[in-house]
Design a protein around this motif. Structure first.
Motif, PDB file in Angstrom:
ATOM      1  N   GLU A 321      29.029  -4.806  -0.389  1.00  0.00           N
ATOM      2  CA  GLU A 321      28.784  -3.549   0.335  1.00  0.00           C
ATOM      3  C   GLU A 321      28.115  -2.499  -0.530  1.00  0.00           C
ATOM      4  N   GLN A 322      27.099  -1.837   0.050  1.00  0.00           N
ATOM      5  CA  GLN A 322      26.556  -0.594  -0.509  1.00  0.00           C
ATOM      6  C   GLN A 322      25.909   0.197   0.619  1.00  0.00           C
ATOM      7  N   TRP A 323      26.263   1.450   0.719  1.00  0.00           N
ATOM      8  CA  TRP A 323      25.705   2.261   1.800  1.00  0.00           C
ATOM      9  C   TRP A 323      24.466   3.021   1.346  1.00  0.00           C
ATOM     10  N   ILE A 324      23.710   3.499   2.327  1.00  0.00           N
ATOM     11  CA  ILE A 324      22.649   4.492   2.128  1.00  0.00           C
ATOM     12  C   ILE A 324      23.013   5.683   2.999  1.00  0.00           C
ATOM     13  N   GLY A 325      23.068   6.858   2.377  1.00  0.00           N
ATOM     14  CA  GLY A 325      23.485   8.049   3.105  1.00  0.00           C
ATOM     15  C   GLY A 325      22.367   8.654   3.936  1.00  0.00           C
ATOM     16  N   HIS A 326      22.758   9.310   4.999  1.00  0.00           N
ATOM     17  CA  HIS A 326      21.821  10.024   5.869  1.00  0.00           C
ATOM     18  C   HIS A 326      21.802  11.492   5.471  1.00  0.00           C
ATOM     19  N   PRO A 327      20.625  12.124   5.337  1.00  0.00           N
ATOM     20  CA  PRO A 327      19.285  11.553   5.524  1.00  0.00           C
ATOM     21  C   PRO A 327      18.854  10.772   4.291  1.00  0.00           C
ATOM     22  N   SER A 328      18.078   9.718   4.528  1.00  0.00           N
ATOM     23  CA  SER A 328      17.670   8.829   3.444  1.00  0.00           C
ATOM     24  C   SER A 328      16.409   9.332   2.746  1.00  0.00           C
ATOM     25  N   ASN A 329      16.379   9.161   1.428  1.00  0.00           N
ATOM     26  CA  ASN A 329      15.138   9.274   0.669  1.00  0.00           C
ATOM     27  C   ASN A 329      14.617   7.852   0.532  1.00  0.00           C
ATOM     28  N   PHE A 330      13.704   7.442   1.405  1.00  0.00           N
ATOM     29  CA  PHE A 330      13.311   6.034   1.504  1.00  0.00           C
ATOM     30  C   PHE A 330      12.919   5.458   0.154  1.00  0.00           C
ATOM     31  N   GLY A 331      12.019   6.117  -0.560  1.00  0.00           N
ATOM     32  CA  GLY A 331      11.529   5.579  -1.827  1.00  0.00           C
ATOM     33  C   GLY A 331      12.611   5.480  -2.879  1.00  0.00           C
ATOM     34  N   GLY A 332      13.406   6.537  -3.023  1.00  0.00           N
ATOM     35  CA  GLY A 332      14.482   6.533  -4.004  1.00  0.00           C
ATOM     36  C   GLY A 332      15.558   5.516  -3.682  1.00  0.00           C
ATOM     37  N   ASP A 333      15.926   5.440  -2.399  1.00  0.00           N
ATOM     38  CA  ASP A 333      16.948   4.471  -1.986  1.00  0.00           C
ATOM     39  C   ASP A 333      16.459   3.037  -2.164  1.00  0.00           C
ATOM     40  N   MET A 334      15.216   2.805  -1.762  1.00  0.00           N
ATOM     41  CA  MET A 334      14.641   1.458  -1.884  1.00  0.00           C
ATOM     42  C   MET A 334      14.626   1.023  -3.358  1.00  0.00           C
ATOM     43  N   ALA A 335      14.152   1.885  -4.229  1.00  0.00           N
ATOM     44  CA  ALA A 335      14.045   1.534  -5.646  1.00  0.00           C
ATOM     45  C   ALA A 335      15.416   1.278  -6.252  1.00  0.00           C
ATOM     46  N   TRP A 336      16.385   2.152  -5.986  1.00  0.00           N
ATOM     47  CA  TRP A 336      17.715   2.008  -6.578  1.00  0.00           C
ATOM     48  C   TRP A 336      18.381   0.722  -6.114  1.00  0.00           C
ATOM     49  N   HIS A 337      18.297   0.438  -4.835  1.00  0.00           N
ATOM     50  CA  HIS A 337      18.970  -0.741  -4.287  1.00  0.00           C
ATOM     51  C   HIS A 337      18.292  -2.041  -4.725  1.00  0.00           C
ATOM     52  N   ILE A 338      16.969  -2.057  -4.786  1.00  0.00           N
ATOM     53  CA  ILE A 338      16.284  -3.257  -5.273  1.00  0.00           C
ATOM     54  C   ILE A 338      16.678  -3.518  -6.727  1.00  0.00           C
ATOM     55  N   LYS A 339      16.662  -2.483  -7.557  1.00  0.00           N
ATOM     56  CA  LYS A 339      16.953  -2.663  -8.987  1.00  0.00           C
ATOM     57  C   LYS A 339      18.418  -3.029  -9.226  1.00  0.00           C
ATOM     58  N   ASN A 340      19.335  -2.371  -8.531  1.00  0.00           N
ATOM     59  CA  ASN A 340      20.754  -2.562  -8.809  1.00  0.00           C
ATOM     60  C   ASN A 340      21.396  -3.690  -8.019  1.00  0.00           C
ATOM     61  N   LEU A 341      20.890  -3.947  -6.818  1.00  0.00           N
ATOM     62  CA  LEU A 341      21.538  -4.959  -5.972  1.00  0.00           C
ATOM     63  C   LEU A 341      20.747  -6.258  -5.923  1.00  0.00           C
ATOM     64  N   ILE A 342      19.541  -6.211  -5.349  1.00  0.00           N
ATOM     65  CA  ILE A 342      18.772  -7.455  -5.209  1.00  0.00           C
ATOM     66  C   ILE A 342      18.522  -8.076  -6.583  1.00  0.00           C
ATOM     67  N   ILE A 343      18.190  -7.246  -7.561  1.00  0.00           N
ATOM     68  CA  ILE A 343      17.946  -7.744  -8.922  1.00  0.00           C
ATOM     69  C   ILE A 343      19.224  -7.706  -9.759  1.00  0.00           C
ATOM     70  N   GLY A 344      19.860  -6.537  -9.852  1.00  0.00           N
ATOM     71  CA  GLY A 344      21.003  -6.367 -10.740  1.00  0.00           C
ATOM     72  C   GLY A 344      22.201  -7.221 -10.382  1.00  0.00           C
ATOM     73  N   ALA A 345      22.589  -7.223  -9.118  1.00  0.00           N
ATOM     74  CA  ALA A 345      23.781  -7.989  -8.727  1.00  0.00           C
ATOM     75  C   ALA A 345      23.551  -9.493  -8.875  1.00  0.00           C
ATOM     76  N   THR A 346      22.371  -9.963  -8.489  1.00  0.00           N
ATOM     77  CA  THR A 346      22.124 -11.407  -8.620  1.00  0.00           C
ATOM     78  C   THR A 346      21.996 -11.812 -10.082  1.00  0.00           C
ATOM     79  N   ARG A 347      21.415 -10.944 -10.924  1.00  0.00           N
ATOM     80  CA  ARG A 347      21.346 -11.253 -12.356  1.00  0.00           C
ATOM     81  C   ARG A 347      22.740 -11.235 -12.999  1.00  0.00           C
ATOM     82  N   ASN A 348      23.684 -10.606 -12.322  1.00  0.00           N
ATOM     83  CA  ASN A 348      25.060 -10.603 -12.793  1.00  0.00           C
ATOM     84  C   ASN A 348      25.929 -11.543 -11.957  1.00  0.00           C
ATOM     85  N   TRP A 349      25.323 -12.637 -11.524  1.00  0.00           N
ATOM     86  CA  TRP A 349      26.017 -13.812 -10.991  1.00  0.00           C
ATOM     87  C   TRP A 349      26.487 -13.704  -9.543  1.00  0.00           C
TER      88      TRP A 349
END
Length: 466
Positions: A321-349
């Motif tokens: 689970e990870q939420w995105i708050g309303h109102p969203s900053n699309f670019g900032g939210d996209m970058a943070w989640h890609i780096k920390n979740l799609i990349i970061g979480a999978t790189r951490n098993w």
């Protein structure tokens, strides 16, 4: 020799020469053209397939190189997706053309994102329109157990999704036991009373069995959503020793007795407390029933998840689970989640990456009284109008290309281009890269002794597939 036969020989000879030239000529490679899908953080491109392909060759240019090495593999991926709350299901079920949306989310067509993993709540979550359980009054034998609340919208929508993707994996998480099992007799907070441990284990087994009667297989179960956050509605405080005791004395043996194959997953809370799952896994009597641990990232660093792998490398890890708050900053939210979740979480098993949650309306409804009032969905449903938000593209950059049973493989980081790579069951390689800097970057992708020269634009997420 006939003219026709001679002409045929010449054509074959020319074709042979062309093939040899293609093989030997630098900059040309056969069968390694790479699809490239791009999202720009300024929304000028949204998971858009690029017309030009990236070509691998014997290129000797001296550029920084992301080397992708499928000889080194790590965890098997279960999937990427969302929580399908009962509130999300209600919004989807009211759509006139809901099947079109479900095909886009869960199908395999060119315009689909191929979501392959879902989380659902056992009873209400805070994004249900009211708090409920499947046993509203004291009932030690669970004779009055009923899924009637979920049968309104959640179960019908799940059945439609399963028709589209019969192999989709489903994780279930309780937000609270029935109130009569709790120390405060309230949907919010309190503890599970030890005298009801066995009844609650029976309750969870009954849930799994009743869902199966609907054709819905619960692949995994977390013991409690956010066990250290009793301030939500619904919620429960469940300390590590309580979770360990419940598993080893009640839930584990009850699963075994009933031949339940659903995986038991512990913790399901923030990365700042890796000690919570580690302490439970240190208990041999509990750990024998446990498949792994689940995490959110509202506190701590994603790298802390890797500490649990180091302590117990034979147990699985999940990001749930990870939420995105309303109102969203699309670019900032996209970058943070890609780096920390799609990349970061999978790189951490982690075997899964799930966003919270699938659907919401423009007023951030539905939610319980005391539930989240600013949780933006992957999609916003306004009557029959659908808006695709950041979480749609965050998950889409992985789920569209990385099916269940893919493996994470080795790749390195250069030029601050954070990335992660996978090998699919069909033998394709997927590389997801983000450049959130303010300038375009030129680099090489190296694979199997060949390289592809690539320029990644500033403020871009790219999924490469070859």
């Amino acid at each position: 020799m006939s003219l026709k036969f001679a002409f045929s020989l010449k054509i074959k000879a020319l074709a042979f020469i062309v093939i040899i030239l293609l093989i030997l000529t630098p900059g040309i490679s056969i069968g390694q053209n790479t699809e490239k899908w791009v999202t720009k953080l300024d929304k000028s491109k949204l998971l858009e397939k690029q017309k030009q392909t990236v070509v691998f060759s014997k290129n000797n240019e001296n550029l920084p190189t992301i080397f992708v090495d499928d000889s080194k593999s790590f965890q098997t991926i279960d999937g990427f997706g969302y929580t399908l709350t009962s509130g999300s299901a209600t919004l989807i079920n009211q759509l006139k053309d809901k099947n079109k949306l479900l095909d886009e989310l869960f199908g395999k067509a060119e315009n689909s994102i191929g979501v392959n993993y879902l989380r659902v709540s056992v009873g209400a979550s805070d994004l249900s329109d009211h708090a409920y359980s499947y046993s509203e009054s004291k009932d030690l034998n669970l004779k009055n157990f009923s899924l009637k609340e979920d049968e309104k919208d959640l179960i019908p929508v799940l059945k439609e999704i399963i028709k589209i993707n019969p192999k989709i994996k489903i994780l279930a998480s309780p937000w609270s036991p029935p109130t009569w099992m709790k120390s405060n007799n309230n949907s919010m907070g309190g503890n599970l009373l030890p005298e009801f441990y066995q009844v609650y284990a029976n309750y969870l087994v009954k849930y799994i069995k009743e869902m199966k009667k609907h054709g819905i297989v619960i692949d995994a179960l977390t013991i409690q959503n956010e066990p250290l956050h009793p301030g939500n509605n619904p919620s429960l405080l469940m300390l590590p020793f309580e979770q360990a005791n419940f598993i080893k004395h009640n839930l584990g043996p009850t699963f075994l007795k009933n031949d339940i194959k659903t995986k038991i997953i512990i913790y399901d809370h923030n990365a700042d407390r890796p000690d919570y799952p580690i302490s439970i896994l240190n208990d041999p009597a509990a750990r024998k029933f446990i498949d792994g641990s689940a995490f959110h990232l509202y506190g701590g660093n994603v790298e802390s998840i890797g500490e649990v792998h180091e302590a117990h490398p034979d147990k699985n890890l999940y990001f749930t689970e990870q939420w995105i708050g309303h109102p969203s900053n699309f670019g900032g939210d996209m970058a943070w989640h890609i780096k920390n979740l799609i990349i970061g979480a999978t790189r951490n098993w982690c075997k899964t990456v799930l966003e919270w949650n699938l659907a919401i309306d423009p007023q951030m409804n539905p939610h319980t009284e005391g539930g989240c009032t600013a949780c933006l969905g992957a999609i916003t449903i306004d009557k029959d109008k659908i808006e695709r938000n950041a979480a749609y593209y965050i998950i889409g950059h992985a789920s569209k290309f990385v099916p269940t049973n893919s493996k994470r493989i080795a790749s390195n980081t250069v030029l601050n281009l954070q990335n992660v790579a996978f090998k699919t069951p069909e033998g394709k390689t997927v590389l997801i890269v983000i450049n959130d800097s303010e300038k375009s970057l030129e680099f090489l992708i190296g694979s199997k002794g060949k390289v592809a020269k690539e320029t990644i634009e500033d403020g871009s997420v790219v999924s490469y597939v070859w």
